[in-house]
Scaffold this motif. Sequence first.
Motif, PDB file in Angstrom:
ATOM      1  N   ALA A  12     -10.706  29.863  -3.358  1.00 60.83           N
ATOM      2  CA  ALA A  12     -12.255  29.623  -4.195  1.00 60.83           C
ATOM      3  C   ALA A  12     -13.013  31.049  -4.129  1.00 60.83           C
ATOM      4  CB  ALA A  12     -12.865  28.834  -3.374  1.00 60.83           C
ATOM      5  N   SER A  13     -12.019  31.882  -5.347  1.00 57.89           N
ATOM      6  CA  SER A  13     -12.951  33.233  -5.542  1.00 57.89           C
ATOM      7  C   SER A  13     -12.604  33.274  -6.936  1.00 57.89           C
ATOM      8  CB  SER A  13     -12.778  34.113  -5.079  1.00 57.89           C
ATOM      9  OG  SER A  13     -13.346  35.268  -5.003  1.00 57.89           O
ATOM     10  N   ASN A  14     -12.657  34.420  -7.935  1.00 55.78           N
ATOM     11  CA  ASN A  14     -12.669  35.038  -8.915  1.00 55.78           C
ATOM     12  C   ASN A  14     -12.497  37.097  -8.705  1.00 55.78           C
ATOM     13  OD1 ASN A  14     -11.305  33.108 -10.503  1.00 55.78           O
ATOM     14  ND2 ASN A  14     -13.194  32.962 -11.266  1.00 55.78           N
ATOM     15  N   ASN A  15     -13.488  37.028  -7.356  1.00 52.02           N
ATOM     16  CA  ASN A  15     -13.606  38.231  -6.572  1.00 52.02           C
ATOM     17  C   ASN A  15     -12.728  39.060  -6.616  1.00 52.02           C
ATOM     18  OD1 ASN A  15     -13.879  40.075  -5.366  1.00 52.02           O
ATOM     19  ND2 ASN A  15     -16.231  39.816  -5.107  1.00 52.02           N
ATOM     20  N   GLY A  16     -11.562  40.285  -7.200  1.00 45.50           N
ATOM     21  CA  GLY A  16     -10.108  40.931  -8.082  1.00 45.50           C
ATOM     22  C   GLY A  16     -10.399  41.048  -5.558  1.00 45.50           C
ATOM     23  N   HIS A  17     -11.520  41.908  -5.607  1.00 49.40           N
ATOM     24  CA  HIS A  17     -11.318  42.618  -4.044  1.00 49.40           C
ATOM     25  C   HIS A  17     -11.056  41.865  -3.170  1.00 49.40           C
ATOM     26  CE1 HIS A  17     -13.463  46.619  -5.191  1.00 49.40           C
ATOM     27  NE2 HIS A  17     -14.179  45.888  -5.940  1.00 49.40           N
TER      28      HIS A  17
ATOM     29  N   GLU B 148      -7.742  41.220  -0.984  1.00 45.56           N
ATOM     30  CA  GLU B 148      -7.813  42.044   0.939  1.00 45.56           C
ATOM     31  C   GLU B 148      -7.010  40.128   0.880  1.00 45.56           C
ATOM     32  OE1 GLU B 148     -11.684  42.109   3.072  1.00 45.56           O
ATOM     33  OE2 GLU B 148     -11.603  43.317   2.008  1.00 45.56           O
ATOM     34  N   LEU B 149      -7.329  39.128   0.754  1.00 41.88           N
ATOM     35  CA  LEU B 149      -7.037  37.885   1.553  1.00 41.88           C
ATOM     36  C   LEU B 149      -5.306  37.982   0.877  1.00 41.88           C
ATOM     37  CD1 LEU B 149     -10.029  35.259   0.480  1.00 41.88           C
ATOM     38  CD2 LEU B 149      -8.724  36.489   2.834  1.00 41.88           C
TER      39      LEU B 149
ATOM     40  N   ILE C 135      -6.241  28.397 -11.723  1.00 43.45           N
ATOM     41  CA  ILE C 135      -6.005  27.006 -11.718  1.00 43.45           C
ATOM     42  C   ILE C 135      -7.116  26.293 -13.138  1.00 43.45           C
ATOM     43  CG2 ILE C 135      -5.774  26.380  -9.034  1.00 43.45           C
ATOM     44  CD1 ILE C 135      -8.062  25.805  -8.754  1.00 43.45           C
ATOM     45  N   GLY C 136      -7.182  27.516 -13.715  1.00 44.00           N
ATOM     46  CA  GLY C 136      -7.846  26.614 -15.120  1.00 44.00           C
ATOM     47  C   GLY C 136      -9.722  26.466 -14.762  1.00 44.00           C
ATOM     48  N   CYS C 137     -10.097  26.933 -13.310  1.00 46.87           N
ATOM     49  CA  CYS C 137     -11.234  26.694 -13.032  1.00 46.87           C
ATOM     50  C   CYS C 137     -12.090  27.712 -13.261  1.00 46.87           C
ATOM     51  CB  CYS C 137     -12.026  26.474 -11.100  1.00 46.87           C
ATOM     52  SG  CYS C 137     -13.227  26.623 -10.211  1.00 46.87           S
TER      53      CYS C 137
ATOM     54  N   ALA D  31     -11.832  28.486   1.342  1.00 44.68           N
ATOM     55  CA  ALA D  31     -12.763  29.528   0.040  1.00 44.68           C
ATOM     56  C   ALA D  31     -13.702  30.346   1.661  1.00 44.68           C
ATOM     57  CB  ALA D  31     -13.772  28.700  -0.071  1.00 44.68           C
ATOM     58  N   ASP D  32     -14.433  31.086   1.577  1.00 49.68           N
ATOM     59  CA  ASP D  32     -15.203  31.918   2.208  1.00 49.68           C
ATOM     60  C   ASP D  32     -16.403  32.155   2.040  1.00 49.68           C
ATOM     61  OD1 ASP D  32     -14.256  33.565   0.448  1.00 49.68           O
ATOM     62  OD2 ASP D  32     -14.812  35.078   2.056  1.00 49.68           O
ATOM     63  N   ASP D  33     -17.671  32.523   2.831  1.00 51.84           N
ATOM     64  CA  ASP D  33     -18.408  32.728   2.745  1.00 51.84           C
ATOM     65  C   ASP D  33     -19.010  34.071   3.217  1.00 51.84           C
ATOM     66  OD1 ASP D  33     -20.637  33.023   0.359  1.00 51.84           O
ATOM     67  OD2 ASP D  33     -21.865  32.471   1.984  1.00 51.84           O
TER      68      ASP D  33
END
Length: 194
Positions: free
Chosen positions: A8-13, A17-18, A34-36, A68-70
């Motif tokens: 659940a991210s669009n952060n390329g970094h 990493e994940l 997924i089109g979100c 997802a992460d925070d």
Amino acid sequence: MKNKICLASNNGHKIEELKELLGDSFEITSLSDIGCTEDIAETADSMAGNSLLKAQYVYSNYGIDCIADDSGLEVDALNGEPGVYSARYAGEHGNHKKNIEKLLKNLEGKQNRQARFRTVVTLIQDGAVEMFEGIVEGKIIENEIGDNGFGYDPIFVPDGFEKTFAQMTMEQKIPISHRGRAVQKLIEFLKAKK
């Protein structure tokens, strides 16, 4: 057949990493895959809460298993700030330069530079929710050093090391990072389920 799982991210970094951490056991998709296109609101008052909000949003709206992460930086001399507000500490979301400037300004004259990065990873798989936490202790230095990584990496030196996260390669950083530690717990959980 690989399990398909959405980060659940669009952060390329973060995605890079994940993907590196999860290896070949999963087919990893990003939110855009997924089109979100929505910016999922992070309105909880804790990293665990935000991580869960993002995972639930994807699972409920797209019906796909999700990770997802925070993450946040907690500085002892600032009573745990920026914490849950790490990405928007200086106001605008994700402005790393301004966030670092504000943090260093708030630390001026303070002797205690102890801090930690904390990550909470939420997995929703077949509707079941699991959470994993990773923490790395370290200290905040006075000037930015290094060009790798993102966020507060250029001013954070993990305990037992001389380099900032931003001076390390991904291979050096991942095993000791907060995200690496949380994802390691996630991987062990997933392997135990197989």
